[in-house]
Design a protein around this motif. Structure first.
Motif, PDB file in Angstrom:
ATOM      1  N   SER A  23      -2.244   4.808   3.635  1.00 19.17           N
ATOM      2  CA  SER A  23      -1.595   5.579   2.585  1.00 19.17           C
ATOM      3  C   SER A  23      -2.495   6.741   2.155  1.00 19.17           C
ATOM      4  O   SER A  23      -3.695   6.563   1.968  1.00 19.17           O
ATOM      5  CB  SER A  23      -1.346   4.638   1.398  1.00 19.17           C
ATOM      6  OG  SER A  23      -0.697   5.338   0.392  1.00 19.17           O
ATOM      7  N   GLY A  24      -1.899   7.929   2.072  1.00 15.65           N
ATOM      8  CA  GLY A  24      -2.657   9.080   1.590  1.00 15.65           C
ATOM      9  C   GLY A  24      -3.378   9.861   2.681  1.00 15.65           C
ATOM     10  O   GLY A  24      -4.061  10.843   2.389  1.00 15.65           O
ATOM     11  N   LYS A  28      -0.079  11.932   6.675  1.00 18.72           N
ATOM     12  CA  LYS A  28       0.933  11.898   7.741  1.00 18.72           C
ATOM     13  C   LYS A  28       2.293  12.414   7.276  1.00 18.72           C
ATOM     14  O   LYS A  28       2.953  13.167   8.012  1.00 18.72           O
ATOM     15  CB  LYS A  28       1.039  10.499   8.365  1.00 18.72           C
ATOM     16  CG  LYS A  28       1.254   9.390   7.369  1.00 18.72           C
ATOM     17  CD  LYS A  28       0.956   8.025   7.983  1.00 18.72           C
ATOM     18  CE  LYS A  28       1.349   6.908   7.038  1.00 18.72           C
ATOM     19  NZ  LYS A  28       0.607   6.896   5.758  1.00 18.72           N
ATOM     20  N   SER A  29       2.717  12.056   6.050  1.00 22.71           N
ATOM     21  CA  SER A  29       4.016  12.563   5.560  1.00 22.71           C
ATOM     22  C   SER A  29       3.952  14.062   5.328  1.00 22.71           C
ATOM     23  O   SER A  29       4.917  14.776   5.598  1.00 22.71           O
ATOM     24  CB  SER A  29       4.418  11.888   4.247  1.00 22.71           C
ATOM     25  OG  SER A  29       4.575  10.523   4.453  1.00 22.71           O
ATOM     26  N   THR A  30       2.808  14.520   4.833  1.00 18.79           N
ATOM     27  CA  THR A  30       2.643  15.958   4.610  1.00 18.79           C
ATOM     28  C   THR A  30       2.811  16.704   5.934  1.00 18.79           C
ATOM     29  O   THR A  30       3.508  17.723   6.008  1.00 18.79           O
ATOM     30  CB  THR A  30       1.256  16.245   3.999  1.00 18.79           C
ATOM     31  OG1 THR A  30       1.145  15.531   2.768  1.00 18.79           O
ATOM     32  CG2 THR A  30       1.054  17.723   3.756  1.00 18.79           C
TER      33      THR A  30
HETATM   34  P1  ATP Z   1       1.928   7.333   2.285  1.00 16.66           P
HETATM   35  O1  ATP Z   1       1.908   6.389   3.450  1.00 16.66           O
HETATM   36  O2  ATP Z   1       1.429   6.690   1.014  1.00 16.66           O
HETATM   37  O3  ATP Z   1       3.188   8.088   2.114  1.00 16.66           O
HETATM   38  P2  ATP Z   1       0.740   9.673   3.556  1.00 16.66           P
HETATM   39  O4  ATP Z   1      -0.300   9.458   4.579  1.00 16.66           O
HETATM   40  O5  ATP Z   1       2.097   9.985   4.014  1.00 16.66           O
HETATM   41  O6  ATP Z   1       0.761   8.423   2.575  1.00 16.66           O
HETATM   42  P3  ATP Z   1       0.867  12.130   2.099  1.00 16.66           P
HETATM   43  O7  ATP Z   1       2.110  11.827   1.341  1.00 16.66           O
HETATM   44  O8  ATP Z   1       0.946  13.085   3.209  1.00 16.66           O
HETATM   45  O9  ATP Z   1       0.176  10.795   2.599  1.00 16.66           O
HETATM   46  O10 ATP Z   1      -0.231  12.633   1.061  1.00 16.66           O
HETATM   47  C1  ATP Z   1      -1.527  13.016   1.473  1.00 16.66           C
HETATM   48  C2  ATP Z   1      -2.386  13.305   0.271  1.00 16.66           C
HETATM   49  O11 ATP Z   1      -1.903  14.469  -0.390  1.00 16.66           O
HETATM   50  C3  ATP Z   1      -2.395  12.205  -0.782  1.00 16.66           C
HETATM   51  O12 ATP Z   1      -3.718  12.054  -1.259  1.00 16.66           O
HETATM   52  C4  ATP Z   1      -1.480  12.695  -1.858  1.00 16.66           C
HETATM   53  O13 ATP Z   1      -1.881  12.229  -3.122  1.00 16.66           O
HETATM   54  C5  ATP Z   1      -1.631  14.204  -1.758  1.00 16.66           C
HETATM   55  N1  ATP Z   1      -0.380  14.884  -2.136  1.00 16.66           N
HETATM   56  C6  ATP Z   1       0.853  14.677  -1.648  1.00 16.66           C
HETATM   57  N2  ATP Z   1       1.749  15.497  -2.214  1.00 16.66           N
HETATM   58  C7  ATP Z   1       1.065  16.273  -3.093  1.00 16.66           C
HETATM   59  C8  ATP Z   1       1.423  17.324  -4.003  1.00 16.66           C
HETATM   60  N3  ATP Z   1       2.671  17.759  -4.079  1.00 16.66           N
HETATM   61  N4  ATP Z   1       0.440  17.866  -4.732  1.00 16.66           N
HETATM   62  C9  ATP Z   1      -0.845  17.447  -4.638  1.00 16.66           C
HETATM   63  N5  ATP Z   1      -1.239  16.462  -3.813  1.00 16.66           N
HETATM   64  C10 ATP Z   1      -0.311  15.878  -3.048  1.00 16.66           C
END
Ligand code: ATP
Length: 356
Positions: free
Chosen positions: A39-40, A43-45
């Motif tokens: 998590s974090g 990957k979603s970004t």
């Molecule tokens: P998960 O499995 O929990 O969804 P992830 O790997 O998909 O996690 P992301 O959602 O891509 O993670 O987020 C990556 C990082 O960017 C995280 O630390 C999150 O807190 C931060 N983040 C996501 N969206 C924003 C935003 N709009 N503004 C600031 N930080 C953000």
């Protein structure tokens, strides 16, 4: 069908947080590429940047050789399947699936043909008049897939599509998605934090950690040769045993001084961590097994029989270790035993966590 190329992709959110750090990735036509990481990790970004739902701070994204940085989601010819399905609750299954095609002003008979064809493939044909609330979780997930498929996109993007389902259904849907993706041959990017889902689905696996790509490769290659300590600990369940080593040259020993027996192991001075998968450890029952292997004396702390196999948890010196053995075992906690591993099955990492 499409290729996807990411060149030096960075994402810095408005508050200044760098969620994705210079990612490079080339996905071949028709491949199912899985982005996996805790998590974090970003990957979603990354997926949302490919979709056009998130702006790109730096770098280039090309779909089928065409730069798409400035294109909106609707212009990228992609279809996305989300974790929460994002179905319209007041519309029937049929209307949910037809929605995107009506928006594109496709002629009615053609819409009808496509919706019914795809519904039949997904075994939804008897549910077309139902509303989402009248469906099971698995059926809703199938409608979300159907809605993506009818549009015949160049690229499918999946954001944790199975995480709302129970374990059994998740297993079934995983197989369905894999088969469907193969038969349609549409290039796909799939995000999950579940390493088992990632291993079983991926043609190409991308392991991410803290905004970086740690390793890209075929799932089994990554399993057999993790490039970093992070990948070694993230891929595989139960995770790889990681034993801190004593610094410097000399007889192989753990950081707490515990000697590693056997005659097979010679370590370079840079080695700081020894990795051994639980299934690569075997019980040493006679002296013939010592030559050429690394041998550890362990004190058994607990045994978990799970049917076809058992997990033996023990301590080697001050370090926890788990051994996976077939079937049941008559051993008891408190017993001292010897376990061995072939030198070829060992993973060695340096101070920076890089495989040696
Ligand atoms: P998960 O499995 O929990 O969804 P992830 O790997 O998909 O996690 P992301 O959602 O891509 O993670 O987020 C990556 C990082 O960017 C995280 O630390 C999150 O807190 C931060 N983040 C996501 N969206 C924003 C935003 N709009 N503004 C600031 N930080 C953000």
């Amino acid at each position: 069908m499409a290729t996807v190329d990411l060149k030096n992709i960075r994402k810095i959110y408005p508050g200044g947080f760098e969620a994705v750090k210079k990612v490079n990735l080339a996905i071949r036509d028709g491949a199912l590429c899985v982005l996996v990481g805790p998590s974090g990790c970003g990957k979603s970004t990354l997926l949302r940047m490919i979709a056009g739902l998130e702006s790109i701070t730096e770098g280039e994204i090309a779909i089928d050789g065409r730069m798409v940085n400035e294109l909106g989601p609707a212009e990228r010819d992609i279809a996305m399947v989300f974790q929460n399905y994002a179905l319209y609750p007041h519309m029937s299954v049929y209307d949910n699936m037809a929605y995107g095609l009506r928006n594109r002003r496709m002629p009615k008979p053609e819409i009808d043909k496509r919706v019914r064809e795809v519904a039949a493939t997904l075994e939804l044909d008897h549910l077309l008049t139902r509303r989402p609330r009248e469906l099971s979780g698995g059926q809703r997930q199938r409608v979300a897939m159907g809605r993506a498929i009818v549009r015949n996109p160049k690229l499918f993007l999946f954001d944790e599509p199975l995480s709302n389902l129970d374990a059994k259904l998740r297993g079934q849907m995983r197989v369905e998605i894999k088969n469907l993706q193969r038969s349609l041959g549409v290039t796909s990017v799939y995000v999950t934090h579940d390493q088992l889902e990632a291993m079983t689905l991926a043609d190409v696996l991308v392991v991410m950690n803290a905004g970086n790509v740690e390793q890209i490769g075929a799932p089994l290659d990554i399993y057999e040769k993790p490039a970093t300590l992070f990948v070694a600990s993230f891929i595989g369940a139960p995770p790889m045993n990681l034993l801190p080593l004593r610094h410097g040259e000399g007889r192989a020993a753990l950081a707490d001084g515990t000697e590693i027996g056997g005659s097979g192991l010679s370590l370079s001075g840079e080695a700081t961590t020894l990795g051994i998968r639980p299934e690569n450890l075997f019980l040493v029952t006679n002296n013939d097994e010592i030559g050429g292997n690394a041998i550890f004396e362990i004190v058994i702390r607990a045994i978990e029989p799970v049917g076809a196999e058992s997990f033996i948890y023990g301590d080697v010196g001050k370090t926890r270790l788990v051994v996976r053995v077939a079937g049941k075992t008559a051993m008891e906690p408190g017993a001292k035993i010897h376990v061995g591993a072939k030198v070829a099955d060992l993973h060695v990492f340096d101070d920076a966590g890089i495989r040696i």
